[in-house]
Design a protein around this motif. Structure first.
Motif, PDB file in Angstrom:
ATOM      1  N   ARG A  58      -7.558 108.788   1.509  1.00  0.00           N
ATOM      2  CA  ARG A  58      -6.958 107.680   0.776  1.00  0.00           C
ATOM      3  C   ARG A  58      -6.174 106.786   1.732  1.00  0.00           C
ATOM      4  O   ARG A  58      -5.879 107.165   2.851  1.00  0.00           O
ATOM      5  CB  ARG A  58      -6.060 108.203  -0.342  1.00  0.00           C
ATOM      6  CG  ARG A  58      -4.923 109.073   0.157  1.00  0.00           C
ATOM      7  CD  ARG A  58      -4.329 109.908  -0.989  1.00  0.00           C
ATOM      8  NE  ARG A  58      -3.146 110.638  -0.566  1.00  0.00           N
ATOM      9  CZ  ARG A  58      -3.157 111.787   0.086  1.00  0.00           C
ATOM     10  NH1 ARG A  58      -4.295 112.342   0.417  1.00  0.00           N
ATOM     11  NH2 ARG A  58      -2.040 112.386   0.404  1.00  0.00           N
ATOM     12  N   ALA A  59      -5.831 105.634   1.245  1.00  0.00           N
ATOM     13  CA  ALA A  59      -5.030 104.691   2.024  1.00  0.00           C
ATOM     14  C   ALA A  59      -3.563 104.962   1.734  1.00  0.00           C
ATOM     15  O   ALA A  59      -3.182 105.257   0.606  1.00  0.00           O
ATOM     16  CB  ALA A  59      -5.384 103.267   1.656  1.00  0.00           C
ATOM     17  N   GLY A  60      -2.747 104.868   2.754  1.00  0.00           N
ATOM     18  CA  GLY A  60      -1.318 105.079   2.592  1.00  0.00           C
ATOM     19  C   GLY A  60      -0.552 103.980   3.282  1.00  0.00           C
ATOM     20  O   GLY A  60      -1.134 103.032   3.822  1.00  0.00           O
ATOM     21  N   THR A  65       7.627 101.010   8.466  1.00  0.00           N
ATOM     22  CA  THR A  65       7.098  99.737   8.971  1.00  0.00           C
ATOM     23  C   THR A  65       6.285  98.978   7.934  1.00  0.00           C
ATOM     24  O   THR A  65       6.053  97.785   8.083  1.00  0.00           O
ATOM     25  CB  THR A  65       6.196  99.980  10.197  1.00  0.00           C
ATOM     26  OG1 THR A  65       5.045 100.735   9.787  1.00  0.00           O
ATOM     27  CG2 THR A  65       6.933 100.691  11.299  1.00  0.00           C
ATOM     28  N   GLY A  66       5.821  99.660   6.907  1.00  0.00           N
ATOM     29  CA  GLY A  66       4.985  99.013   5.896  1.00  0.00           C
ATOM     30  C   GLY A  66       3.540  98.878   6.321  1.00  0.00           C
ATOM     31  O   GLY A  66       2.727  98.319   5.600  1.00  0.00           O
ATOM     32  N   ALA A  67       3.191  99.393   7.502  1.00  0.00           N
ATOM     33  CA  ALA A  67       1.825  99.294   8.001  1.00  0.00           C
ATOM     34  C   ALA A  67       0.899 100.212   7.216  1.00  0.00           C
ATOM     35  O   ALA A  67       1.261 101.330   6.851  1.00  0.00           O
ATOM     36  CB  ALA A  67       1.785  99.661   9.480  1.00  0.00           C
ATOM     37  N   ALA A  68      -0.313  99.723   6.939  1.00  0.00           N
ATOM     38  CA  ALA A  68      -1.312 100.528   6.233  1.00  0.00           C
ATOM     39  C   ALA A  68      -1.866 101.583   7.172  1.00  0.00           C
ATOM     40  O   ALA A  68      -1.997 101.350   8.376  1.00  0.00           O
ATOM     41  CB  ALA A  68      -2.429  99.635   5.720  1.00  0.00           C
ATOM     42  N   LEU A  69      -2.167 102.754   6.640  1.00  0.00           N
ATOM     43  CA  LEU A  69      -2.786 103.803   7.441  1.00  0.00           C
ATOM     44  C   LEU A  69      -3.740 104.609   6.584  1.00  0.00           C
ATOM     45  O   LEU A  69      -3.661 104.582   5.358  1.00  0.00           O
ATOM     46  CB  LEU A  69      -1.721 104.710   8.071  1.00  0.00           C
ATOM     47  CG  LEU A  69      -0.697 105.372   7.147  1.00  0.00           C
ATOM     48  CD1 LEU A  69      -1.049 106.825   6.938  1.00  0.00           C
ATOM     49  CD2 LEU A  69       0.664 105.252   7.781  1.00  0.00           C
ATOM     50  N   LYS A  70      -4.655 105.287   7.242  1.00  0.00           N
ATOM     51  CA  LYS A  70      -5.647 106.106   6.540  1.00  0.00           C
ATOM     52  C   LYS A  70      -5.167 107.548   6.531  1.00  0.00           C
ATOM     53  O   LYS A  70      -4.824 108.110   7.571  1.00  0.00           O
ATOM     54  CB  LYS A  70      -6.998 106.020   7.234  1.00  0.00           C
ATOM     55  CG  LYS A  70      -7.631 104.664   7.169  1.00  0.00           C
ATOM     56  CD  LYS A  70      -8.962 104.654   7.910  1.00  0.00           C
ATOM     57  CE  LYS A  70      -9.544 103.253   7.940  1.00  0.00           C
ATOM     58  NZ  LYS A  70     -10.773 103.193   8.724  1.00  0.00           N
ATOM     59  N   ILE A  71      -5.155 108.150   5.344  1.00  0.00           N
ATOM     60  CA  ILE A  71      -4.810 109.559   5.219  1.00  0.00           C
ATOM     61  C   ILE A  71      -6.125 110.307   5.044  1.00  0.00           C
ATOM     62  O   ILE A  71      -6.869 110.035   4.101  1.00  0.00           O
ATOM     63  CB  ILE A  71      -3.875 109.801   4.013  1.00  0.00           C
ATOM     64  CG1 ILE A  71      -2.598 108.979   4.171  1.00  0.00           C
ATOM     65  CG2 ILE A  71      -3.568 111.282   3.863  1.00  0.00           C
ATOM     66  CD1 ILE A  71      -1.700 108.970   2.955  1.00  0.00           C
ATOM     67  N   PRO A  72      -6.450 111.241   5.962  1.00  0.00           N
ATOM     68  CA  PRO A  72      -7.748 111.925   5.891  1.00  0.00           C
ATOM     69  C   PRO A  72      -7.817 112.917   4.728  1.00  0.00           C
ATOM     70  O   PRO A  72      -6.794 113.350   4.193  1.00  0.00           O
ATOM     71  CB  PRO A  72      -7.841 112.649   7.230  1.00  0.00           C
ATOM     72  CG  PRO A  72      -6.426 112.818   7.671  1.00  0.00           C
ATOM     73  CD  PRO A  72      -5.669 111.654   7.110  1.00  0.00           C
TER      74      PRO A  72
END
Length: 103
Positions: A58-60, A65-72
């Protein structure tokens, strides 16, 4: 309650040494972990069920920082309490559920 307190209660209620009670507890924990790791569910009637659950990727968002990251994707342990355990913890809720089922 921590592990040492639990071992002490097991030892006193079952006429065991603390070493023997600790060994029994360690065996129980290892057996449950091994079974859940293999994908099996461990059901203790009246207490609950230990099993593994899969979480999708999912996306987190990084909270600082508010930066988007990928959660595996991952596999996590899950415990579902049994009806008797729930009733011991919250007898009022168990009573309401029984009354609702009786209608």
């Amino acid at each position: 309650m921590n592990r040492a307190e639990l071992v002490e209660i097991l030892a006193s209620k079952n006429d065991l040494s603390k070493t023997a009670a600790n060994a029994v507890l360690e065996t129980l924990i290892n057996t449950i972990q091994t079974a859940v790791k293999k994908g099996d569910a461990v059901q203790l009637v009246g207490f609950g069920t230990f099993k593994s659950a899969k979480r999708a990727a999912r996306a987190g968002k990084n909270p600082s920082t508010g930066a988007a990251l990928k959660i595996p994707a991952s596999t996590v342990p899950k415990f579902v309490a049994g009806a008797k355990f729930k009733a011991v913890v919250d007898p009022k809720a168990a009573k309401r559920k029984a009354e609702k089922a009786g209608k």
